[in-house]
Each structure stands twice: as structure tokens, then as C-alpha cells.
Design an enzyme around this catalytic site. Structure first.
Site, short mmCIF file in Angstrom:
data_model
loop_
_atom_site.label_atom_id
_atom_site.label_comp_id
_atom_site.label_asym_id
_atom_site.label_seq_id
_atom_site.Cartn_x
_atom_site.Cartn_y
_atom_site.Cartn_z
N THR A 60 -16.16 -60.46 40.69
CA THR A 60 -15.99 -61.11 41.99
C THR A 60 -17.22 -60.96 42.86
O THR A 60 -17.23 -61.45 44.00
CB THR A 60 -14.78 -60.51 42.74
OG1 THR A 60 -15.02 -59.11 42.95
CG2 THR A 60 -13.50 -60.72 41.96
N ALA B 213 -13.30 -64.68 51.46
CA ALA B 213 -12.84 -64.86 50.07
C ALA B 213 -14.01 -64.81 49.08
O ALA B 213 -15.11 -65.26 49.38
CB ALA B 213 -12.09 -66.18 49.95
N HIS B 214 -13.74 -64.27 47.91
CA HIS B 214 -14.68 -64.28 46.79
C HIS B 214 -14.07 -65.07 45.64
O HIS B 214 -12.84 -65.13 45.50
CB HIS B 214 -14.97 -62.85 46.31
CG HIS B 214 -15.80 -62.06 47.26
ND1 HIS B 214 -16.69 -61.10 46.84
CD2 HIS B 214 -15.89 -62.06 48.61
CE1 HIS B 214 -17.29 -60.53 47.89
NE2 HIS B 214 -16.80 -61.10 48.98
N LYS B 215 -14.92 -65.66 44.83
CA LYS B 215 -14.45 -66.35 43.64
C LYS B 215 -13.80 -65.34 42.69
O LYS B 215 -14.35 -64.28 42.42
CB LYS B 215 -15.63 -67.05 42.94
CG LYS B 215 -15.25 -67.82 41.69
CD LYS B 215 -16.48 -68.46 41.07
CE LYS B 215 -16.13 -69.14 39.75
NZ LYS B 215 -17.32 -69.74 39.10
#
Length: 211
Positions: free
Chosen positions: A90, A82-84
């Protein structure tokens, strides 16, 4: 009555592409049940290579139950992928060092969907992809090259991208009874003695044995 040993890495003599992977997985955050096998002619012992972005600092677990059949090329995407997403970019600037690390995300900024859990007696077909945090119910069948993005109910047959329920394997009352019987939790001696009822879908026989 004799039965196969769950501690045998390769239970089929002369056929090393099938492996009982609880005997080869080393990562403490990957938990595999008895008799679950991975079928891969290239390296059946190295199932862990198919568990992607599974970083120890994230702490999520992959839990797979007993008597599961996992085909070649099945992959599990874990929460470390996952990325922010709340900012304009991102891109993970912070992981690349000096000055960029000042934008290190705070705890909770990354999406986190929890552990990935596969129930007992699940069949996962060729090159299926399981996304983070998915819960797959007991007795489910995941079609080849399916992309599983959400929870799958027990005894469902699913396929597609994203995977959708195509049909249920049995009527609801039968499923409820099978979940209550939970034959996979019986001692292996009892399972061995009642294989005809298990593989022959003899619900009355299973009910009599479990009562």
C-alpha cells in the site's frame, strides 16, 4: 426581536474560543452553514486544521449544515488519506519522484467514498473522528471520541469505536415530523420567535407555526 448575527466570528463577547466558522473557513471545498460553531480555546478560527488529507486534486467536499455544535479536537478524515490496496504494497511509491512515478495509479484505483456531509442541528462531541464519505443525519449527536465509519440516521445518538447507535432521540413519528418541519430552514426571525417550542420540544407548537 433582536437575534445574533451569523456573520459575527465570535458571538460571545469576551469568549473567543467559540467561533461561527463559516466566517473563517477559506477552503471552497468546505461548506459551513449559518450559526454552526467550533469551540476551541487554542484557536477557534482555525477549524480547517482539523480537516485532514483534504487535497484539492481529489475534489471531495466537507459540507456541514446550520446550527451545528462542534467540540474541540473533532477531526474529519477526507478521501486524500486513502492508499491503493489492490497491490501487494500500500506504500505510495509514485509520489516520491523519478522512476517510482512509473507506477502511478490510474483514475479509480484509489478508494473514494465521496463527500462528507453533516446535517443541520448536529452535535459532535470532543475529539470525535469522522471518516471519509460519511453522511450524518439532522439532529444527530456524536459522542466524545467516537469514530464514525458509516452513515448515521437523523436524531440518533451514537458512540464508540466504531460508532454505533446507542438510542434514538425521539420516536419515529416525531422524527418524521421534525424532518418535514425543517425549522433550521426558517428565516432567522421566525426561529427566534419560536425558540421556546424548538428548545422545549413542543412539537404541536412547531406544527402549528409551520402549517
Amino acid at each position: 426581536m433582536p437575534y445574533p448575527s451569523a456573520q459575527n466570528k465570535h458571538p460571545l463577547p469576551g469568549f473567543p474560543q467559540v467561533c461561527f466558522i463559516q466566517n473563517t473557513v477559506q477552503n471552497p471545498n468546505i461548506i459551513i452553514g449559518d450559526y454552526t460553531y467550533y469551540d476551541d480555546p487554542e484557536d477557534s478560527e482555525n477549524f480547517e486544521r482539523n480537516v485532514l488529507y483534504h487535497f484539492p486534486f481529489v475534489g471531495d467536499k466537507l459540507i456541514i449544515g446550520k446550527f451545528c455544535a462542534i467540540a474541540r479536537g473533532v477531526q474529519f478524515i477526507m478521501n486524500g488519506a486513502a492508499h491503493k490496496m489492490s497491490g501487494f504494497s500500500t506504500y505510495p511509491f509514485e509520489i516520491f519522484g523519478p522512476s517510482w512515478d512509473r507506477v502511478m495509479p490510474q483514475p479509480g484505483d484509489y478508494p473514494y467514498k465521496g463527500d462528507t456531509v453533516v446535517g443541520h442541528d448536529v452535535w459532535i462531541g470532543y475529539e470525535a473522528l469522522i471518516m471519509p464519505g460519511v453522511q450524518i443525519g439532522h439532529g444527530a449527536i456524536i459522542g466524545a471520541r467516537s469514530v464514525v465509519t458509516k452513515d448515521i440516521p437523523p436524531y440518533a445518538i451514537v458512540g464508540g469505536n466504531p460508532a454505533q447507535v446507542l438510542k434514538m432521540r425521539f420516536p419515529d413519528p416525531v422524527i418524521e415530523t421534525l424532518l418535514a418541519i425543517a425549522w433550521w430552514d426558517w428565516p432567522i426571525e421566525k426561529i427566534t420567535e419560536n425558540l421556546e417550542a424548538i428548545v422545549g420540544a413542543d412539537l404541536e407548537a412547531l406544527k402549528n407555526v409551520s402549517s
